[in-house]
Design an enzyme around this catalytic site. Structure first.
Site, short mmCIF file in Angstrom:
data_model
loop_
_atom_site.label_atom_id
_atom_site.label_comp_id
_atom_site.label_asym_id
_atom_site.label_seq_id
_atom_site.Cartn_x
_atom_site.Cartn_y
_atom_site.Cartn_z
NE ARG B 118 50.22 24.71 23.33
CZ ARG B 118 51.08 24.25 22.26
NH1 ARG B 118 52.18 24.51 22.14
NH2 ARG B 118 50.08 24.11 21.23
CE LYS B 140 41.29 32.81 42.90
NZ LYS B 140 39.79 33.28 43.30
CD GLU B 182 39.88 43.14 47.84
OE1 GLU B 182 39.99 41.99 48.46
OE2 GLU B 182 39.47 43.04 46.75
CE LYS B 224 45.33 36.39 47.00
NZ LYS B 224 44.90 37.47 46.16
CD GLU B 234 38.38 30.09 44.46
OE1 GLU B 234 39.37 30.90 44.06
OE2 GLU B 234 37.25 30.24 44.60
NE ARG B 239 43.38 31.98 45.27
CZ ARG B 239 44.46 32.25 44.74
NH1 ARG B 239 45.20 30.93 44.36
NH2 ARG B 239 44.70 33.15 44.08
CG ASN B 243 36.41 34.93 46.27
OD1 ASN B 243 37.06 35.66 45.57
ND2 ASN B 243 36.56 33.68 45.57
CG HIS B 246 35.54 39.35 46.33
ND1 HIS B 246 36.15 39.74 47.55
CD2 HIS B 246 36.63 39.74 45.34
CE1 HIS B 246 37.16 40.21 47.33
NE2 HIS B 246 37.59 40.23 46.32
CG HIS B 250 32.69 39.80 41.40
ND1 HIS B 250 33.02 38.45 41.42
CD2 HIS B 250 33.86 40.35 41.44
CE1 HIS B 250 34.44 38.25 41.46
NE2 HIS B 250 34.69 39.75 41.67
CG HIS B 263 37.46 44.60 42.72
ND1 HIS B 263 36.42 43.64 42.46
CD2 HIS B 263 38.27 43.95 43.58
CE1 HIS B 263 36.90 42.35 43.25
NE2 HIS B 263 37.98 42.82 43.93
#
Lengths: 361, 361
Positions: B118, B140, B182, B224, B234, B239, B243, B246, B250, B263
């Site tokens: 955990r 993330k 990026e 960032k 987010e 935030r 993206n 993205h 993706h 990526h």
């Protein structure tokens, strides 16, 4: 209906306790933000309650998955199955995951909610006594690994917990008794008055007396909520007290193979082991230890281990416990009824002697 | 050495940027609380840097696992392998997980740290440009599912990020360029001044000029960190601007199969798609769109798609994006260079037309 809050600031949430709650639209729907609901349950629980819950959720878009019953399902493989179901049905971030079932279902559903799309809303509808008084409150979620129980997981708080006492009517006797183990735990670790009440009322609980069950569930949830509010992430040590009997218990469960004993049964035997060890250390009086044993026995919980289980095996499993720090195992032990301590300061021989007392080898 | 903080209250942490940092004991060791360190890296990175990091960690007890390189490893199966390694070696809660590698390693290691027992401590040592300017900052973490990228994960902040600029010397050209995508993104979404600087300096970056790289990494991480501090989970939408490109990207990655395009390459093409769509909507001037295209082209990033990829396929993958709300896809689009918006308000036909422009079918 009883209602009170787990006080966790921005993550605070209410617990509702009452009869017939799971079919009540008002209680449930106010906690659902989007239009998509994913209900996770199992093959025993779904035929009993799924229809009521679905009706209470109308006209939300509902998706449902029923898992096989038992601790075996609490695995990474099941988790993947849940993710696939959510993705195939294009569930977005506005989905609410509802756990309808016992501790296993709550743990899987909660961890899936914590990790699907990096977190979606989550509601606990615990249908077993163990889940109502313990696992559904406090945000511990996760699955087992072949090498240990609850090794993979997250702290993730639900939007609310809805404990419907009517579910307890259909609970098998053995599961009811397993729930009593966790209830007795609160008395042992922090609520001596409740322990004394349990000594007076354990037979009423076994007979499923509604008033007695209501009191026991309420008092247990209050205790749990207070501890969680004090130490959400198990850092200060307050929360670790809730693990009385659990390090022993997890070793028993792993040693026997998941699903042989119920979690609550293993915890019951583990609590007696912790009490016995505390007495061996001179921390707990013989009398208090005997009161502990007597109450657990009246709750018809198993207090002796199968002969196949070796002390060495248990010791090995305990060494993998999450409470091992710098190589030293830490255990929750008792100073008195109502007073627990987390400690790594005990001779290894006392632990070994205690295990051998129970294993008889 | 440059040092500044990601301001996240109790979860705040420093970012260190400089040459030769990963072999420096002082920077690294002050963030490690226990005696056990688990380093996750891959087969390309380990031979280059593992020894330095291990030396800097002496005399900690170190465990190491090197994964195969590539996006394919970012799976639940790899995650299980990591858990097994941690459990077999009896790593307790005092273990620190160190990610030594690019974005894939950081994402897996971070999610493993978030979910093992955990949650255990976690340190990012990004060795690629993409990881240094983007994925290592902001918490993330996660893995891919066959049905979509980054579908399983958690927000989990590291103890610190150590960006060693010397790692960029050994980076393949193609990965350097992917990192530029990026970097250009920050200019496009919120930093027009930085975009103009990039127009003046992109060739210096391609030539790995140390001063230029230092400025670009620093400015990107600052951008960032500011966004993450404003909207860690987010929720507010701030935030989500990160993206840009993205959702398109993706879909390209999923459509081509993970690992065909890097990526950053997919994001580059995706950003141009977002710019073109913004121009079609009348939100972004032709001139600004052309500046975007020209800079991405000078950074030698791919801006046309393989003919095998159909617009329909892309659309289908985009419909599974995490930013779908109440059935409506939301996209980050541009109002100007330095000004992005998250919106679901666009005609479906404009999206389709944009995709067809790139797919040529």
């Amino acid at each position: 209906m009883i209602q009170f809050e787990v006080q966790l600031g921005t993550r605070a949430y209410p617990i509702y306790i009452g009869a017939g709650l799971l079919g009540e639209p008002r209680t449930l729907k106010q906690h659902i933000r989007g239009n998509h609901v994913f209900i996770l349950s199992n093959e025993r629980v779904a035929p009993l309650y799924l229809e009521s819950v679905c009706r209470a959720l109308e006209p939300k878009h509902i998706l449902h998955l029923a898992l096989a019953e038992g601790e075996d399902t609490k695995s990474l493989q099941t988790l993947e199955q849940v993710y696939t179901c959510l993705l195939e049905n294009r569930c977005g971030r506005d989905t609410t995951v509802v756990a309808l079932g016992g501790g296993v279902i709550g743990d899987i559903a909660g961890f899936a909610a914590a990790t699907y799309l990096r977190g979606v809303d989550f509601i606990q509808i615990p249908t077993t006594l163990v889940a109502q008084v313990d696992s559904s409150v406090g945000g511990k979620t996760g699955v087992n690994h072949a090498l240990g129980k609850n090794m993979i997981g997250a702290f993730y708080q639900p939007q609310c917990v809805i404990a419907d006492l009517e579910c307890l009517h259909t609970l098998p006797d053995r599961e009811l008794r397993a729930g009593l183990a966790e209830i007795i735990k609160y008395g042992l670790i922090r609520d001596a008055e409740f322990f004394a009440w349990l000594e007076d009322n354990v037979e009423r609980l076994l007979a499923r007396d509604v008033d007695a069950l209501t009191h026991a569930v309420h008092r247990s949830c209050r205790n749990k909520a207070e501890v969680v509010a004090e130490d959400e992430l198990e850092i200060s040590g307050a929360r670790a007290m809730l693990n009385l009997g659990h390090t022993f218990g997890h070793a028993i469960e792993t040693g026997l193979g998941y699903g042989q004993w119920l979690h609550g049964e293993a915890v019951a035997c583990g609590m007696l082991m912790a009490a016995r060890m505390s007495t061996r250390l001179g921390w707990l009086s013989e009398e208090a230890c005997e009161r502990t044993r007597a109450l657990l026995q009246r709750a018809q919980l198993p207090l002796t281990l199968p002969e196949t289980l070796q002390a060495e095996t248990l010791l090995e499993h305990m060494a993998r416990d999450k409470k091992v720090r710098a190589g030293q195992l830490h255990l929750v032990l008792l100073k008195d009824i109502g007073q627990a301590v987390l400690t790594g300061e005990f001779p290894a021989s006392t632990l070994k002697d205690t295990l051998q007392e129970f294993c008889g080898s």
